[in-house]
Design a protein around this motif. Sequence first.
Motif, PDB file in Angstrom:
ATOM      1  N   ASP A  55       0.832  -1.204   0.000  1.00 30.09           N
ATOM      2  CA  ASP A  55       0.000   0.000   0.000  1.00 30.09           C
ATOM      3  C   ASP A  55       0.870   1.259   0.000  1.00 30.09           C
ATOM      4  OD1 ASP A  55      -1.902   1.959   0.348  1.00 30.09           O
ATOM      5  OD2 ASP A  55      -2.666   1.164   2.242  1.00 30.09           O
ATOM      6  N   ILE A  56       0.860   2.008  -1.092  1.00 27.61           N
ATOM      7  CA  ILE A  56       1.687   3.211  -1.209  1.00 27.61           C
ATOM      8  C   ILE A  56       1.330   4.256  -0.154  1.00 27.61           C
ATOM      9  CG2 ILE A  56       0.296   4.489  -2.884  1.00 27.61           C
ATOM     10  CD1 ILE A  56       4.119   4.090  -3.051  1.00 27.61           C
ATOM     11  N   SER A  57       0.083   4.260   0.306  1.00 26.42           N
ATOM     12  CA  SER A  57      -0.305   5.255   1.310  1.00 26.42           C
ATOM     13  C   SER A  57       0.454   5.046   2.627  1.00 26.42           C
ATOM     14  CB  SER A  57      -1.814   5.248   1.544  1.00 26.42           C
ATOM     15  OG  SER A  57      -2.234   4.034   2.114  1.00 26.42           O
ATOM     16  N   TYR A  58       0.865   3.827   2.918  1.00 28.24           N
ATOM     17  CA  TYR A  58       1.677   3.565   4.101  1.00 28.24           C
ATOM     18  C   TYR A  58       2.982   4.371   4.021  1.00 28.24           C
ATOM     19  CZ  TYR A  58       4.979   1.290   7.204  1.00 28.24           C
ATOM     20  OH  TYR A  58       5.941   1.057   8.147  1.00 28.24           O
ATOM     21  N   TYR A  59       3.633   4.336   2.876  1.00 30.11           N
ATOM     22  CA  TYR A  59       4.909   5.036   2.694  1.00 30.11           C
ATOM     23  C   TYR A  59       4.705   6.543   2.590  1.00 30.11           C
ATOM     24  CZ  TYR A  59       6.144   0.228   1.982  1.00 30.11           C
ATOM     25  OH  TYR A  59       6.280  -1.120   2.158  1.00 30.11           O
ATOM     26  N   ASN A  60       3.605   6.973   1.972  1.00 30.38           N
ATOM     27  CA  ASN A  60       3.289   8.407   1.942  1.00 30.38           C
ATOM     28  C   ASN A  60       3.081   8.936   3.360  1.00 30.38           C
ATOM     29  OD1 ASN A  60       3.473   8.613  -0.860  1.00 30.38           O
ATOM     30  ND2 ASN A  60       1.300   8.229  -1.161  1.00 30.38           N
ATOM     31  N   SER A  61       2.392   8.166   4.185  1.00 28.05           N
ATOM     32  CA  SER A  61       2.199   8.563   5.590  1.00 28.05           C
ATOM     33  C   SER A  61       3.523   8.576   6.343  1.00 28.05           C
ATOM     34  CB  SER A  61       1.235   7.599   6.290  1.00 28.05           C
ATOM     35  OG  SER A  61      -0.041   7.717   5.756  1.00 28.05           O
ATOM     36  N   PHE A  62       4.363   7.603   6.066  1.00 29.10           N
ATOM     37  CA  PHE A  62       5.668   7.541   6.717  1.00 29.10           C
ATOM     38  C   PHE A  62       6.476   8.814   6.449  1.00 29.10           C
ATOM     39  CE2 PHE A  62      10.213   6.483   6.429  1.00 29.10           C
ATOM     40  CZ  PHE A  62      10.456   6.114   7.751  1.00 29.10           C
ATOM     41  N   VAL A  63       6.596   9.213   5.171  1.00 30.77           N
ATOM     42  CA  VAL A  63       7.398  10.402   4.860  1.00 30.77           C
ATOM     43  C   VAL A  63       6.724  11.678   5.367  1.00 30.77           C
ATOM     44  CG1 VAL A  63       8.604   9.365   2.907  1.00 30.77           C
ATOM     45  CG2 VAL A  63       6.525  10.660   2.497  1.00 30.77           C
ATOM     46  N   THR A  64       5.398  11.699   5.368  1.00 31.20           N
ATOM     47  CA  THR A  64       4.689  12.861   5.916  1.00 31.20           C
ATOM     48  C   THR A  64       4.984  12.999   7.402  1.00 31.20           C
ATOM     49  OG1 THR A  64       2.942  12.766   4.265  1.00 31.20           O
ATOM     50  CG2 THR A  64       2.404  13.866   6.337  1.00 31.20           C
ATOM     51  N   ASN A  65       4.939  11.904   8.139  1.00 34.39           N
ATOM     52  CA  ASN A  65       5.230  11.955   9.570  1.00 34.39           C
ATOM     53  C   ASN A  65       6.670  12.380   9.843  1.00 34.39           C
ATOM     54  OD1 ASN A  65       2.625  11.184  10.224  1.00 34.39           O
ATOM     55  ND2 ASN A  65       3.128   9.013  10.299  1.00 34.39           N
ATOM     56  N   VAL A  66       7.604  11.910   9.023  1.00 40.19           N
ATOM     57  CA  VAL A  66       9.006  12.319   9.177  1.00 40.19           C
ATOM     58  C   VAL A  66       9.140  13.815   8.915  1.00 40.19           C
ATOM     59  CG1 VAL A  66      11.327  12.080   8.184  1.00 40.19           C
ATOM     60  CG2 VAL A  66       9.978  10.036   8.686  1.00 40.19           C
ATOM     61  N   ALA A  67       8.529  14.282   7.834  1.00 42.34           N
ATOM     62  CA  ALA A  67       8.611  15.717   7.500  1.00 42.34           C
ATOM     63  C   ALA A  67       7.925  16.572   8.558  1.00 42.34           C
ATOM     64  CB  ALA A  67       7.993  15.984   6.134  1.00 42.34           C
ATOM     65  N   ASP A  68       6.747  16.161   8.978  1.00 38.42           N
ATOM     66  CA  ASP A  68       5.979  16.967   9.925  1.00 38.42           C
ATOM     67  C   ASP A  68       6.594  17.012  11.317  1.00 38.42           C
ATOM     68  OD1 ASP A  68       4.250  17.587   7.899  1.00 38.42           O
ATOM     69  OD2 ASP A  68       2.601  16.327   8.624  1.00 38.42           O
ATOM     70  N   ALA A  69       7.548  16.158  11.602  1.00 37.10           N
ATOM     71  CA  ALA A  69       8.251  16.196  12.882  1.00 37.10           C
ATOM     72  C   ALA A  69       9.277  17.331  12.927  1.00 37.10           C
ATOM     73  CB  ALA A  69       8.935  14.856  13.156  1.00 37.10           C
ATOM     74  N   VAL A  70       9.527  17.955  11.773  1.00 36.32           N
ATOM     75  CA  VAL A  70      10.460  19.085  11.687  1.00 36.32           C
ATOM     76  C   VAL A  70       9.613  20.355  11.567  1.00 36.32           C
ATOM     77  CG1 VAL A  70      12.335  20.123  10.362  1.00 36.32           C
ATOM     78  CG2 VAL A  70      12.181  17.623  10.567  1.00 36.32           C
ATOM     79  N   PRO A  71       9.652  21.237  12.557  1.00 32.18           N
ATOM     80  CA  PRO A  71       8.771  22.416  12.544  1.00 32.18           C
ATOM     81  C   PRO A  71       8.843  23.236  11.253  1.00 32.18           C
ATOM     82  CG  PRO A  71       9.833  22.216  14.673  1.00 32.18           C
ATOM     83  CD  PRO A  71      10.459  21.176  13.785  1.00 32.18           C
ATOM     84  N   GLU A  72      10.037  23.398  10.687  1.00 33.96           N
ATOM     85  CA  GLU A  72      10.170  24.191   9.462  1.00 33.96           C
ATOM     86  C   GLU A  72       9.469  23.531   8.285  1.00 33.96           C
ATOM     87  OE1 GLU A  72      13.491  25.141  12.243  1.00 33.96           O
ATOM     88  OE2 GLU A  72      12.690  23.271  11.453  1.00 33.96           O
TER      89      GLU A  72
END
Length: 154
Positions: A55-72
């Motif tokens: 499921d590609i959405s699993y990986y899309n969520s993964f990178v979103t969570n990584v990015a969103d952990a950085v305030p900038e």
Amino acid sequence: MRLLANLKTLVVMAVAVAGIASRSDAGPIPTGLNPGDLFRLVFVTSTTTDATSPDISYYNSFVTNVADAVPELLALNATWTVIGSTSAVSAATNIGVTNSGIYRLDGLEVAAGTAALWNTYNTPLMNPPYINQLGDLQAGYVWTGTSPVGTRYD
């Protein structure tokens, strides 16, 4: 890290799929762009995930969570998608087509658009995308399950 045929850990690259209209409060504008120009950002995650989901959405969520952990990066309010492929979805399909430049987080251009991103057999990338979400060099292999032309590796 050695890239093995049975590798089950995925270090993913993310790109803001919709592009980001640069503005003064969105951080630095990559070199050569003006306020209002559209561009995409790419980074390599500093963490990994098992490459077991179709499921590609699993990986899309993964990178979103990584990015969103950085305030900038969270402040950009971007849509992050993986430059990665599953058995059902290719990276080229997942990130879509753009003529907007693709830039690393340090402002260096990686490719002039998706056509250039998927043409590395003929023309190498301007700069390798090996900068992680924190702006640090992320050396080593990046396994995305994707061939140089944007299709899944079989």
